[in-house]
Design an enzyme around this catalytic site. Structure first.
Site: not given
Length: 394
Positions: A141, A196, A240, A376
């Site tokens: 990733k 986050e 992910e 996104e």
């Protein structure tokens, strides 16, 4: 016999008062646990990567001995190990509760020019290159970001921008910090509203809330319910997310006992996005390990970098034309006891005079589609663009 002196009551502030008192140069931070405003500099904390938590602890002890009341270390760290850092023990700190919902903020006026860096088609090409590296088993990733550079006709009013971010989502981790560096043409402020939580420590309790796997939020609630279900059912997004949650749990497992890692992610919503979310909790094994020490150990998570970390970071340097600076780094505070709260600096921008630089990234894994990753990033820009009155510009 004289009576003992009464303890001086702590001043009581309202969250709205702290927000109204913010001026560029101050440090502002609010979350679901409350808000704080810090002013002045008692001590600047300077140390290389990996040694900042120790330097912060030493600075806090020295500030306490010097008579600073309930000292904190506040500030931000950049994305790369050699990136800029801005950590200080402020002279004065005021605290208040959680910002109230329904707050209003004045509009930001003015005309803007917007320059994408790189152009959207170049970003899509970088995603395709990352997919080639993933197909060659060099990466599992990598998170690739792009930048929008906005230029206003007059200096940007940072207090108004901050107030609009708080009003849009009082539950978010909203922040503003002076990150000025030598050579800047004017004071530079890092401002944003991050969903986050990298890590918090309050007493013995440690919490991390990694996010990965996202879809844009829309106005139609039936479509939003469909998107939530789609995220939870998506093999690509769950894979992910699993990279991120597993790495965070592995790191915290070295510091915590009784670590609780939910088997299934949930979906966290912001005004602009839906994210797969895992809330990880544990009990600190060594009280000497501060929130900043935990944050340094965790950063960067695969949510903003990739797997494996070093190869992903090199790929980011190769494929992203703009240096991230403080984007996807961390911002927060730590106190003398080691308690604190640090969040990932996403949905953020750096403001300097008339210029606003904002970044948004997307996680590229096997099965990613370049057009979808570009879309996104456009959706993630909306948090700051909406606050600037430019939501349609992504």
């Amino acid at each position: 016999m004289s009576s003992p002196a009464l303890a001086r009551p702590r001043p009581v502030h309202r969250a709205a008062d702290l927000l109204a008192a913010y001026l560029p140069g101050s440090f502002y931070f609010s979350s679901g646990r409350g808000s704080l405003l810090a002013d002045g500099v008692h001590t600047t904390v300077q140390a290389p990567h990996g040694q900042r938590a120790r330097a912060a602890a030493d600075a806090l002890i020295a500030a306490d001995l010097a008579g600073v009341e309930e000292p904190l270390v506040v500030g931000a760290l950049g994305f790369r190990p050699d990136a800029e850092a801005s950590l200080v023990v402020p002279a004065v700190v005021r605290r208040a509760g959680v910002p109230e919902r329904g707050g209003r903020a004045s509009a930001l006026d003015g005309s803007w020019s917007i320059t994408p860096k790189p152009e959207p088609e170049v970003y899509a090409g970088s995603v395709r290159r990352a997919l080639e590296l993933i197909d060659a088993d060099e990466l599992s990733k990598v998170v690739l970001a792009r930048c929008l550079e906005l230029t206003a006709g007059a200096p940007v009013e940072v207090p108004a921008l901050l107030a609009r971010l708080v009003a849009a989502d009082p539950a978010a981790h909203v922040f503003a910090a002076d990150v000025s560096a030598p050579g800047d043409p004017a004071p530079r402020t890092l401002v944003g509203a991050s969903p986050e939580l990298l890590v918090s420590r309050h007493g013995s309790t440690v919490v991390a809330n990694p996010l990965a796997g996202s879809l844009p939020r829309v106005a139609d609630e039936a479509e939003n319910r469909r998107r939530i279900d789609a995220l939870l059912a998506s093999a690509k997004d769950r894979a992910e997310h699993a990279h991120v949650a597993a790495q965070v749990a592995d790191v915290l497992g070295g510091f915590c006992r009784d670590l609780v890692v939910p088997e299934e992610p949930t979906v966290l919503g912001t005004p602009t996005m839906w994210h797969l979310s895992t809330r990880i909790t544990g009990q600190i094994a060594d009280p000497a390990v501060s929130a900043l020490a935990l944050a340094e150990a965790l950063h960067p998570t695969p949510a903003v970098c990739g797997v494996p970390v070093e190869r992903a970071r090199d790929t980011i340097a190769e494929l992203e034309p703009e240096d991230r600076g403080y984007y996807s780094g961390l911002i927060g505070w730590t106190d003398l006891s080691g308690d604190g709260e640090w969040v990932v600096t996403i949905r953020s921008a750096e403001v300097c005079d008339r210029t606003v630089r904002l970044f948004a990234g997307a996680g590229v894994v096997a099965g990613s589609d370049p057009a979808a990753e570009l879309a996104e990033t456009s959706a993630k820009f909306r948090t700051l663009l909406r606050a600037l009155g430019l939501e349609g510009a992504a």
